[in-house]
Design a protein around this motif. Sequence first.
Motif, PDB file in Angstrom:
ATOM      1  N   LEU A 136       0.740  -1.300  -0.011  1.00 40.23           N
ATOM      2  CA  LEU A 136       0.019  -0.027  -0.095  1.00 40.23           C
ATOM      3  C   LEU A 136       0.907   1.385  -0.191  1.00 40.23           C
ATOM      4  CD1 LEU A 136      -2.971  -1.096   2.494  1.00 40.23           C
ATOM      5  CD2 LEU A 136      -2.704  -1.243   0.032  1.00 40.23           C
ATOM      6  N   ARG A 137       2.170   1.094  -0.193  1.00 36.32           N
ATOM      7  CA  ARG A 137       2.915   2.454  -0.502  1.00 36.32           C
ATOM      8  C   ARG A 137       2.840   3.178  -1.957  1.00 36.32           C
ATOM      9  NH1 ARG A 137       7.682   3.344  -3.169  1.00 36.32           N
ATOM     10  NH2 ARG A 137       8.034   0.874  -3.621  1.00 36.32           N
ATOM     11  N   PRO A 138       2.172   4.386  -1.685  1.00 36.64           N
ATOM     12  CA  PRO A 138       2.112   5.239  -2.897  1.00 36.64           C
ATOM     13  C   PRO A 138       3.553   4.984  -3.907  1.00 36.64           C
ATOM     14  CG  PRO A 138       1.527   6.403  -1.049  1.00 36.64           C
ATOM     15  CD  PRO A 138       2.243   5.251  -0.569  1.00 36.64           C
ATOM     16  N   THR A 139       3.293   4.816  -5.027  1.00 40.70           N
ATOM     17  CA  THR A 139       4.395   4.802  -5.997  1.00 40.70           C
ATOM     18  C   THR A 139       4.366   5.771  -7.285  1.00 40.70           C
ATOM     19  OG1 THR A 139       2.902   3.224  -7.453  1.00 40.70           O
ATOM     20  CG2 THR A 139       4.677   2.329  -5.590  1.00 40.70           C
ATOM     21  N   ASP A 140       5.160   6.303  -7.815  1.00 36.37           N
ATOM     22  CA  ASP A 140       5.571   7.208  -8.978  1.00 36.37           C
ATOM     23  C   ASP A 140       6.387   6.690  -9.842  1.00 36.37           C
ATOM     24  OD1 ASP A 140       4.956   9.381 -10.368  1.00 36.37           O
ATOM     25  OD2 ASP A 140       5.385  10.699  -8.672  1.00 36.37           O
ATOM     26  N   LEU A 141       6.733   7.480 -10.927  1.00 33.91           N
ATOM     27  CA  LEU A 141       7.529   6.961 -12.069  1.00 33.91           C
ATOM     28  C   LEU A 141       8.877   6.325 -11.672  1.00 33.91           C
ATOM     29  CD1 LEU A 141       7.019   9.905 -14.614  1.00 33.91           C
ATOM     30  CD2 LEU A 141       6.029   7.763 -14.453  1.00 33.91           C
ATOM     31  N   PRO A 142       9.662   6.839 -10.526  1.00 29.93           N
ATOM     32  CA  PRO A 142      10.886   6.250 -10.226  1.00 29.93           C
ATOM     33  C   PRO A 142      10.631   4.597  -9.885  1.00 29.93           C
ATOM     34  CG  PRO A 142      10.847   8.372  -9.335  1.00 29.93           C
ATOM     35  CD  PRO A 142       9.368   8.153  -9.846  1.00 29.93           C
ATOM     36  N   ASP A 143       9.430   4.457  -9.269  1.00 24.43           N
ATOM     37  CA  ASP A 143       9.212   3.141  -8.958  1.00 24.43           C
ATOM     38  C   ASP A 143       9.025   2.006 -10.062  1.00 24.43           C
ATOM     39  OD1 ASP A 143       9.295   3.494  -6.106  1.00 24.43           O
ATOM     40  OD2 ASP A 143       7.659   4.853  -6.523  1.00 24.43           O
ATOM     41  N   GLY A 155      11.389   0.374 -17.271  1.00 29.62           N
ATOM     42  CA  GLY A 155      10.902   0.702 -18.787  1.00 29.62           C
ATOM     43  C   GLY A 155      10.411   2.180 -19.018  1.00 29.62           C
ATOM     44  N   PRO A 156      10.041   2.527 -20.337  1.00 35.28           N
ATOM     45  CA  PRO A 156       9.687   3.867 -20.825  1.00 35.28           C
ATOM     46  C   PRO A 156       8.710   4.248 -19.947  1.00 35.28           C
ATOM     47  CG  PRO A 156       8.764   2.488 -22.447  1.00 35.28           C
ATOM     48  CD  PRO A 156       9.439   1.432 -21.541  1.00 35.28           C
ATOM     49  N   VAL A 157       8.317   5.892 -19.979  1.00 40.47           N
ATOM     50  CA  VAL A 157       7.207   6.417 -19.551  1.00 40.47           C
ATOM     51  C   VAL A 157       5.959   6.255 -20.505  1.00 40.47           C
ATOM     52  CG1 VAL A 157       6.155   8.496 -18.687  1.00 40.47           C
ATOM     53  CG2 VAL A 157       8.521   8.068 -18.043  1.00 40.47           C
ATOM     54  N   THR A 158       5.077   5.795 -20.146  1.00 41.01           N
ATOM     55  CA  THR A 158       3.911   5.688 -21.059  1.00 41.01           C
ATOM     56  C   THR A 158       2.821   6.856 -20.963  1.00 41.01           C
ATOM     57  OG1 THR A 158       4.092   3.360 -21.572  1.00 41.01           O
ATOM     58  CG2 THR A 158       1.997   4.144 -22.105  1.00 41.01           C
ATOM     59  N   HIS A 159       2.519   7.750 -21.598  1.00 42.50           N
ATOM     60  CA  HIS A 159       1.630   8.720 -21.592  1.00 42.50           C
ATOM     61  C   HIS A 159       0.630   8.643 -22.618  1.00 42.50           C
ATOM     62  CE1 HIS A 159       1.292  13.605 -21.522  1.00 42.50           C
ATOM     63  NE2 HIS A 159       0.193  12.918 -21.069  1.00 42.50           N
ATOM     64  N   ARG A 160      -0.771   8.741 -21.890  1.00 39.24           N
ATOM     65  CA  ARG A 160      -1.592   8.202 -22.786  1.00 39.24           C
ATOM     66  C   ARG A 160      -3.016   9.180 -22.403  1.00 39.24           C
ATOM     67  NH1 ARG A 160      -3.618   2.024 -23.481  1.00 39.24           N
ATOM     68  NH2 ARG A 160      -3.878   2.711 -25.675  1.00 39.24           N
ATOM     69  N   LEU A 161      -3.551   9.774 -23.445  1.00 39.76           N
ATOM     70  CA  LEU A 161      -4.716  10.850 -23.183  1.00 39.76           C
ATOM     71  C   LEU A 161      -5.717  10.305 -23.899  1.00 39.76           C
ATOM     72  CD1 LEU A 161      -5.560  13.637 -22.387  1.00 39.76           C
ATOM     73  CD2 LEU A 161      -4.820  14.638 -24.521  1.00 39.76           C
ATOM     74  N   TYR A 162      -7.134  10.358 -23.104  1.00 35.90           N
ATOM     75  CA  TYR A 162      -8.207   9.663 -23.810  1.00 35.90           C
ATOM     76  C   TYR A 162      -9.144  11.081 -23.668  1.00 35.90           C
ATOM     77  CZ  TYR A 162      -6.392   5.450 -22.458  1.00 35.90           C
ATOM     78  OH  TYR A 162      -5.554   4.240 -22.292  1.00 35.90           O
ATOM     79  N   ARG A 180       4.682   4.287 -15.718  1.00 33.09           N
ATOM     80  CA  ARG A 180       5.675   3.199 -16.067  1.00 33.09           C
ATOM     81  C   ARG A 180       5.204   1.898 -15.455  1.00 33.09           C
ATOM     82  NH1 ARG A 180      11.268   4.472 -13.811  1.00 33.09           N
ATOM     83  NH2 ARG A 180      12.224   3.109 -15.782  1.00 33.09           N
ATOM     84  N   ALA A 181       5.463   0.774 -16.185  1.00 32.59           N
ATOM     85  CA  ALA A 181       5.152  -0.484 -15.779  1.00 32.59           C
ATOM     86  C   ALA A 181       5.718  -0.881 -14.335  1.00 32.59           C
ATOM     87  CB  ALA A 181       5.369  -1.649 -16.690  1.00 32.59           C
ATOM     88  N   GLU A 233       5.301   7.288 -25.858  1.00 31.74           N
ATOM     89  CA  GLU A 233       6.215   6.554 -24.905  1.00 31.74           C
ATOM     90  C   GLU A 233       7.641   7.386 -25.197  1.00 31.74           C
ATOM     91  OE1 GLU A 233       4.636   2.230 -23.937  1.00 31.74           O
ATOM     92  OE2 GLU A 233       6.501   2.388 -25.281  1.00 31.74           O
ATOM     93  N   TYR A 234       8.256   7.500 -24.123  1.00 30.59           N
ATOM     94  CA  TYR A 234       9.743   8.067 -23.964  1.00 30.59           C
ATOM     95  C   TYR A 234      10.323   7.825 -22.898  1.00 30.59           C
ATOM     96  CZ  TYR A 234       6.918  11.262 -20.723  1.00 30.59           C
ATOM     97  OH  TYR A 234       6.051  11.925 -19.680  1.00 30.59           O
ATOM     98  N   ALA A 235      11.683   7.676 -22.897  1.00 30.43           N
ATOM     99  CA  ALA A 235      12.500   7.332 -21.939  1.00 30.43           C
ATOM    100  C   ALA A 235      12.427   7.984 -20.622  1.00 30.43           C
ATOM    101  CB  ALA A 235      13.959   7.529 -22.449  1.00 30.43           C
ATOM    102  N   TYR A 236      12.474   7.420 -19.597  1.00 31.71           N
ATOM    103  CA  TYR A 236      12.462   7.650 -18.350  1.00 31.71           C
ATOM    104  C   TYR A 236      13.800   8.308 -17.969  1.00 31.71           C
ATOM    105  CZ  TYR A 236      12.464   8.215 -13.086  1.00 31.71           C
ATOM    106  OH  TYR A 236      12.639   8.791 -11.914  1.00 31.71           O
ATOM    107  N   VAL A 237      13.753   9.876 -17.498  1.00 31.68           N
ATOM    108  CA  VAL A 237      15.240  10.407 -16.923  1.00 31.68           C
ATOM    109  C   VAL A 237      14.873  10.676 -15.385  1.00 31.68           C
ATOM    110  CG1 VAL A 237      16.427  12.552 -17.395  1.00 31.68           C
ATOM    111  CG2 VAL A 237      15.363  11.382 -19.291  1.00 31.68           C
TER     112      VAL A 237
END
Length: 218
Positions: free
Chosen positions: A35-42, A45-52, A163-164, A209-213
């Motif tokens: 139950l720990r909150p996660t973000d991109l550093p966790d 692979g790449p960052v997946t950015h989707r907009l609906y 990110r996955a 999708e773009y590389a995570y920095v």
Amino acid sequence: MRHLLSAVRSLPRPLWLIAGVLGYTAYLQNPRDPLRPTDLPDGVGPVTHRLYRADVQGAVLDAVAVTALVGQRLPDLAPRFTAWFRGLDAPLPSQGGPPIRPGTRLRILMTLTRRARVQVQVMDPTRLCLRTLRLHADAGTVTFRALDTGPGRLRLEIETVVRAASWPDRAAYLLAAHLFQRLNWEAVLTGAARLGGGQVAAREHRTREYAYVPPAAR
């Protein structure tokens, strides 16, 4: 005991592989500190950015009213076969539980196979944001937004920046999960349009999708 160890060691390699996959899958479903909150550093692979996006016409409610309804009804708008939401700490409002508010945690069964957990992070007048918890296939955020674009017209959006959570989750996303995600969030937008009394006139979907920095160290 020696006979048991000898029998285990004599198993064919394919069975070892299957056992390893099953064991790792069990770990993904039961991670440490789930139950720990996660973000991109966790993630991996790449960052997946989707907009609906859905443009709505004939609405009788404005963006603020629609966002307030979606904030309480989001778990009921998602199709159960893609994302079956339930309350983690209390029943959902539709089940007689307390209102959803920042800090509310939800449990999800995705595609009837993958357990997941999220937490409501932001509830603004026209914006809602969910953050993933460790027990989720993604690491990042999902944001719903509503905008008044004219009399009886709205623009509704759902943006995911993730990110996955693991390489198996990344593989599952590439194979099929991306399709279920799109079905899920487009269904939520359709349901949100109906809550506002309108109907979807146009849709748009973008994926980048773009590389995570990693953030620069201070």
